[in-house]
Design a protein around this motif. Sequence first.
Motif, PDB file in Angstrom:
ATOM      1  N   PHE A   2      24.370   9.167  -4.029  1.00 22.84           N
ATOM      2  CA  PHE A   2      23.034   8.960  -3.447  1.00 22.84           C
ATOM      3  C   PHE A   2      23.068   9.026  -1.925  1.00 22.84           C
ATOM      4  N   SER A   3      24.106   8.426  -1.327  1.00 25.93           N
ATOM      5  CA  SER A   3      24.191   8.394   0.138  1.00 25.93           C
ATOM      6  C   SER A   3      24.348   9.776   0.747  1.00 25.93           C
ATOM      7  N   LYS A   4      24.829  10.726  -0.055  1.00 21.89           N
ATOM      8  CA  LYS A   4      25.040  12.085   0.464  1.00 21.89           C
ATOM      9  C   LYS A   4      23.783  12.945   0.375  1.00 21.89           C
ATOM     10  N   LYS A  45      17.333  12.759   3.247  1.00 21.87           N
ATOM     11  CA  LYS A  45      16.252  11.777   3.155  1.00 21.87           C
ATOM     12  C   LYS A  45      15.197  12.226   2.160  1.00 21.87           C
ATOM     13  N   LYS A  48      16.494  11.844  -1.385  1.00 19.54           N
ATOM     14  CA  LYS A  48      16.478  10.434  -1.807  1.00 19.54           C
ATOM     15  C   LYS A  48      15.077  10.022  -2.255  1.00 19.54           C
ATOM     16  N   ASP A  87      15.583   5.274  11.362  1.00 14.64           N
ATOM     17  CA  ASP A  87      16.391   5.705  10.218  1.00 14.64           C
ATOM     18  C   ASP A  87      17.856   5.349  10.401  1.00 14.64           C
ATOM     19  N   ASP A  88      18.316   5.382  11.649  1.00 12.00           N
ATOM     20  CA  ASP A  88      19.735   5.158  11.919  1.00 12.00           C
ATOM     21  C   ASP A  88      20.123   3.683  11.994  1.00 12.00           C
ATOM     22  N   GLU A 146      21.436   2.169   6.333  1.00 12.58           N
ATOM     23  CA  GLU A 146      21.852   3.287   5.503  1.00 12.58           C
ATOM     24  C   GLU A 146      20.788   3.571   4.436  1.00 12.58           C
ATOM     25  N   ASN A 147      20.800   4.808   3.933  1.00 13.32           N
ATOM     26  CA  ASN A 147      19.916   5.212   2.822  1.00 13.32           C
ATOM     27  C   ASN A 147      18.440   4.939   3.111  1.00 13.32           C
ATOM     28  N   THR A 148      18.028   5.169   4.362  1.00 19.35           N
ATOM     29  CA  THR A 148      16.649   4.896   4.768  1.00 19.35           C
ATOM     30  C   THR A 148      15.679   5.883   4.122  1.00 19.35           C
TER      31      THR A 148
END
Length: 438
Positions: free
Chosen positions: A8-10, A13, A16, A50-51, A54-56
């Motif tokens: 998911f983290s990869k 945005k 996701k 966003d930064d 994580e996963n925003t």
Amino acid sequence: MNNAIAGFSKLSKEEKINWIAAEYFTNPTNAIATIKQYWNSDENLQKLHDDFIENTITNFYLPLGIAPNFLVNGTYYSVPMVIEESSVVAAASKSAKYWSTRGGFKATVLNSEKIGQVHFMYRGNVQKLEKFFAATKTKFFTATEDITKNMQKRGGGILDIELRNKTNAIENYFQLHATFETKDSMGANFINSCLEQFAKTLKAEAQNNIEFTEDEKDLQVVMSILSNYVPNCIVRAEVSCPVEELAEKKIENPLEFAQKFVQAVNIAEIEPYRAVTHNKGIMNGVDAVVLATGNDFRAVEAGVHAYASRTGTYSSLSHAKIENGIFTFWMEIPLALGTVGGLTSLHPLVKMALQILGKPSAHELMQIVAVTGLAQNFAALRSLTTTGIQEGHMKMHINNILNQFETSDEERKMIKKHFENNIISHASVVEFIENLRK
């Protein structure tokens, strides 16, 4: 539905968001629109947000309000507060105005030590470990000079390092217990960097100690981490005035009010069920300013509630007395705060909040935060011991109910007019709306 996902983290945005919308919503299009509705139109600002984590996927907004008229140590402040609960900002503002005509708030930072620990296991002769630590202690300071030099220029750094024997609690368990002064920064990264270097130095020096056996040389570092319990990073906030000066519209008998107020605080001092709610009210004010100024409210909460339990029983953070005709209400709480580093230099609204407060030092911010908590507590206790807590709270909460039912401007006028002289509850407001619309 509700399937696990790998990597998911990869995902981008957009990917996701699309996955979340498809996986959890019957109308993905509406879900995506809601998520994107809260994006900032300024792409650079959105990228900044966003930064932060994580996963925003979007921003979650909380209201930023202002409580004006706080007179603290002779200086007026307008205090920024971030909170979702209605009536909190109003209560703080009302307390601030009330005390501004009675001498204002006094606040003092009693100490600002912060704590970090290296937790390790040592199987061997305790006297040999104590002798080793005494001989090695200066090396911990020397080994961290590159880390501490900038902090030392600002007047901070490592204050002391102790060896603590905790074997009465856990077999073979010891600590390097270090105290720090971090000036205007909260100092978490600084402290943790120092602690990790302490751990390396501890292991290396133990290996080279000719008096240790092989087992004693092989001490095991479990972890190196700062503590959010800071019982020596304390700020005191208080208000006081002659009892007769407590009088106002809802306090016709100031002595009776003062006595009842003190009794209410005494109950919170000895009754944990009351103390938790009592202190929650204090934290309404504390957390709101901590959030607005980009500090870590979870760390503050954990440290404050540990402090409230330091005697072995959870108790009130605030105290009150009447002595020689003077009413005094005060509080001492631990607050590890910063005004530089972290979000303070990144989040535009945090920078604005600090500007509104006059760019305070960490010590000044500690005072402002503590005072806001005390003001909130005073407002709650004043309501509880006079009209009751719900009268003021429901007057503020009614707007949430009206928004929930999407009332028109004309309906709002009629509803608010009706409840000027009627008891407000969620059920009574809903019933009135339903009858109005029949």
